[in-house]
Each structure stands twice: as C-alpha cells, then as structure tokens.
Design an enzyme around this catalytic site. Sequence first.
Site, PDB file in Angstrom:
ATOM      1  N   HIS A 186       0.707  -1.163   0.079  1.00  0.00           N
ATOM      2  CA  HIS A 186       0.044  -0.181  -0.180  1.00  0.00           C
ATOM      3  C   HIS A 186       0.909   1.193  -0.118  1.00  0.00           C
ATOM      4  O   HIS A 186       0.454   2.190  -0.791  1.00  0.00           O
ATOM      5  CB  HIS A 186      -0.870  -0.005   1.314  1.00  0.00           C
ATOM      6  CG  HIS A 186      -1.910  -1.012   1.296  1.00  0.00           C
ATOM      7  ND1 HIS A 186      -1.872  -2.101   2.101  1.00  0.00           N
ATOM      8  CD2 HIS A 186      -3.178  -1.221   0.532  1.00  0.00           C
ATOM      9  CE1 HIS A 186      -2.829  -2.813   2.121  1.00  0.00           C
ATOM     10  NE2 HIS A 186      -3.534  -2.471   1.084  1.00  0.00           N
ATOM     11  N   ASP A 222      -3.885  -7.197  -6.867  1.00  0.00           N
ATOM     12  CA  ASP A 222      -5.446  -7.634  -7.496  1.00  0.00           C
ATOM     13  C   ASP A 222      -5.551  -7.400  -8.870  1.00  0.00           C
ATOM     14  O   ASP A 222      -6.313  -6.596  -9.427  1.00  0.00           O
ATOM     15  CB  ASP A 222      -6.115  -6.995  -6.639  1.00  0.00           C
ATOM     16  CG  ASP A 222      -5.979  -7.440  -4.943  1.00  0.00           C
ATOM     17  OD1 ASP A 222      -6.514  -8.504  -4.823  1.00  0.00           O
ATOM     18  OD2 ASP A 222      -5.691  -6.249  -4.264  1.00  0.00           O
ATOM     19  N   SER A 252      -2.601  -8.094   2.989  1.00  0.00           N
ATOM     20  CA  SER A 252      -3.069  -7.775   4.596  1.00  0.00           C
ATOM     21  C   SER A 252      -3.416  -9.371   5.164  1.00  0.00           C
ATOM     22  O   SER A 252      -3.470  -9.436   6.379  1.00  0.00           O
ATOM     23  CB  SER A 252      -4.472  -6.953   4.444  1.00  0.00           C
ATOM     24  OG  SER A 252      -4.065  -5.811   3.973  1.00  0.00           O
TER      25      SER A 252
END
EC number: 6.3.2.1
Lengths: 286, 286
Positions: free
Chosen positions: B43, B156, B192
Amino acid sequence: MTQTDTLDIVRKVADLRARVKYWRDQGLSVAMVPTMGALHDGHLTLVRAALEAADRVVVSVFVNPTQFGPTEDLSRYPRQEATDAEALDGIGCHLMFAPTVEEMYPDGFATTISVKGVSEPLEGACRPGHFDGVATVVAKLLSQCGPDVALFGEKDWQQLAVIRRMARDLDLPVEIRGVPTVREADGLALSSRNAYLSAEQRVQAAALHRALVTVAEGVKAGQSPEELCHRAAAEVLAAGFAHVDYIEVRDAATMAPLTGNGRPGRVLAAAKLGTTRLIDNVAIEE
Amino acid sequence: MTQTDTLDIVRKVADLRARVKYWRDQGLSVAMVPTMGALHDGHLTLVRAALEAADRVVVSVFVNPTQFGPTEDLSRYPRQEATDAEALDGIGCHLMFAPTVEEMYPDGFATTISVKGVSEPLEGACRPGHFDGVATVVAKLLSQCGPDVALFGEKDWQQLAVIRRMARDLDLPVEIRGVPTVREADGLALSSRNAYLSAEQRVQAAALHRALVTVAEGVKAGQSPEELCHRAAAEVLAAGFAHVDYIEVRDAATMAPLTGNGRPGRVLAAAKLGTTRLIDNVAIEE
C-alpha cells in the site's frame, strides 16, 4: 466543435468535456437536460428551467438503445435532429450533445448500473431491463458532462425516482431536479410518442389523465385506492384504450405501495392506445 | 475535519469534498488510493507513486462489506486505523478518508454496478458478487473524491482490469493506474491477509509465486499453458496448500482465455493455505 453565436453541436465526449472545461475556467455553472430528441414543448420547458438554473445549458439528444426492449419501438422512435437543433437554438440553449451509438457504447462495453426497489414495479415490471439502461446512460451522460444540475421531466416520474436514487447512491456531484409535466389543453401529457396517435386516438388519449386525476381526488377524499384504480382502468378501456398495463397508487419516492404513513403519494399509469404505449402520473395533493 | 501540518482524517463525504475543493481552488492536482486499511509496504508503495503523480494524495480506508461473501472473512479482516494513520503520516500522505459503513451505505441504498465479461471468471467465479461490490464502492469513492488519478495494486490484477473497464464504460473523468506488486524476499506478494499465516504457512506460501513464474516462463518458451497450469497446481498442493481455486493463463485485459493473438497474457492464481486464501499473478513477458 463548431463555435458560433448560436447553438453548437458536438458528437464526441472529448469535445463536450472541452467545452464544459472552457466554461468552468470562466467560473460558469452548467445545467444538463438529457433527452432522446423528438423535442416537444415539454422538453423546451425543461431547457428553459435549465437556463434559469445555470449559466450554460447542455442538451443531450441520444436515442439510447439499451433502454428499449427487443419488441419495443427503438427503430421507429422519432428522430429529427435538425428540427431539434433549431428549437434549441431558438430558446438560447448553448450546446447540443448528439453522440453516436458507437461513441456511447464502444466495442467491449460491459458495465450496467442497476437500482433495486424503486426500479422494480410498474415500468420496471412491464419493461425488463429498461431502468438498467436508463440508469447506466444517465450516469454516463452526467459523468461526460459534469453539470451542477440535471433536469428531468416529471412525466417519467418513476425514471426520475430511479435517477435520484442512483445519483444519491453513487454520490454523483450533481443536483437532480424534476420539472412538472407539460400538458395539452385536454390534459394529455406531451410525449414524443404522441406522434404515433391517429386523430381519433389523440382525442381518446386524454382519458388517461382524466382517470388519474379522479383517482388522486378519490384517494385524497379517503376512498379505497384499489377500488379507485380498478374503476379508472375500466374508464380508460371504455374510452378506447386497448390495454391498461397498470394504474397504481404508490409512494412517490420509493414506488412501494402507499401505506398511509403520511409520505407523499403518486398515481401512475401506463396504457396502450392501439399499439402506442402512453404513460402518465399525477400527485396526490396533501 | 482536523487541519494540522500532518495527516488529516475525515469521515464524512462532505468533508472530503470540501477538502478536495479547497485544493482544486488552488489549482492542485489530486490522486486517490482506495484501500481496505491494514496497510503494508505494498500500500505504501502505491501512496508513494500517488505522491509522485499528483500534488495531493487521499487514501481511503474502508473495509467494504459488499465485496465480502457471507462465508468470507469480513468480521476478522484486520482493522488497525491508528497504525494505518501513522504509516500514512510518515510518508507524507495528505488526507485519510475513513468513512463508516452508514456513511457509505445509508438506509435505502439500492444501486449496484456490474461489469460483464472481465469480472466473470477466476475471482468472479469463486466469489459471487465480489466484483459488483468492488465496482460499486470504487465508483462511489471516485465520485466522492473526484481525483485526477487513482492508483491500484497489480496484486489484485483482475480487480484492476474490472475497475479499468468500469471507469472507461462510465466515462469517469479519472486515470486508473496500476502499480506493480511488492513482494517479500522469497517472492510472496504482500497482502493484509498474510497476517493470518502461521510461521510454517508463511514459508509454504512462497510456493504460489514460484509456481506462477514457472508457468509464465513455460508459456513464453512455447509450452502448453494447460499442462503448465496443472503441473503448477500440483506443486502448490505438494508445498502444503490445502486447495487450489485456480491457476490460469488469461488475456491480461479481458480475462478471456489467451488465444495467442499477440495480446498480453497474465498467469493468475488463487489458493488456500489452511483457511487463508491467497491470490497472486505475474506477467507473461513479451
């Protein structure tokens, strides 16, 4: 993009964006009126309201194929772009956005916006997929143009309710404003589809609005909505309509059945006169 | 809205809009990084890229319930807002947008955005409704913030492809940018969900990336994708994974089967290690 003192017409999203940016850079506000063309005085009333609401007005003219069902009137829907442009020019509209189907739905297009609840009964039940097509194209048009305010006719009341819900749910940074229906002297709501009516049908058509007003007055007077709606349907059929799709009393915002909890109500109807499908609605006055 | 020299945190859409408008009025550009929090170095790499891309950076932290299935890990998904805020502050992020579920989905919320095709196989098949939830919340966040550019991790990959398609189809006035996956030394993609892994599983987990690389190299060398994928699945299972949801070679943009027509390919996988579901993907180098 042509630039004259009068109405400009653009066909590309990039040109629309460039024009709106040019206005924005001057601090001007922008209103949008999405239409499918075949403009009548109902549309022009929307455009006049838009001219009051903002410094610059964009009218989109796009017969959106995705909101027509396979057996509906897409191919015969009236198209009269030159006449539309003249009418818009005449009342001071600034820009007409008239994209092609390919500009709106290029190869590979795959996205649909669906609104549950408010889009499901009435028109949603009669015209499967219709409101998905409406919600998706309106979201696209609003995103392409980026207006401060967008104006829609109350004649398509459920459509207005679906668009309000969609805009709120997706946090679109635009005010959605409804404008009251414009009617002929006998009460018939102006509609591009009125052009399909024969002279005799045109006279019969006024029965739809008369029936809606009778239901609204009856509900206000405390009579049974169900009974009023059945009687109204019978009157509409007796006046020459071939079929009543629905005449219903509903919550004006959610389209759920009216439960008498003080929320505003609306009487909505759709009926066929010959092969022409007409819709209309009226408020139940508080 | 707190206003200090350091990171500000807002929870209301109205406050987010006010802050972005304040920046816009100064002529500043804005980048957005949508996240579900539990921020890791993947991130932070996105946020650093955002800081390069625009004058001001908004990171949203919202564990979006609508993209979790009923049997998935919504309730145990890691939440650590104070730590996230500290990390964002440390690298110079300007604003954290951390709305409540009620702020994002107030009573009566009814709208869903669906993307056909690209969202259907792989994750779409394993997680029904997942990409509807993703597309809808991302459209909302982009509309709430109105950034010039939004950055998403390539980890993703299918999500990124769905968002690209959705943004193009709805004409959202934003650039969608992918940022390469950040990996541990042994190749494991940062996630995560890696926090769920035991020490032993953490070692086993690297087998997923190794298998993907082997498939990509084999495809490049002209071997059968199907055979390579079966062999890779067997290797992943032998390394200790409990189940392979898929290992597939696909068109990198459309997620359709790769037809060897020169379009970029991608190897994508999802597999369960114990109860933890990991996903990853790698490019097939041209």
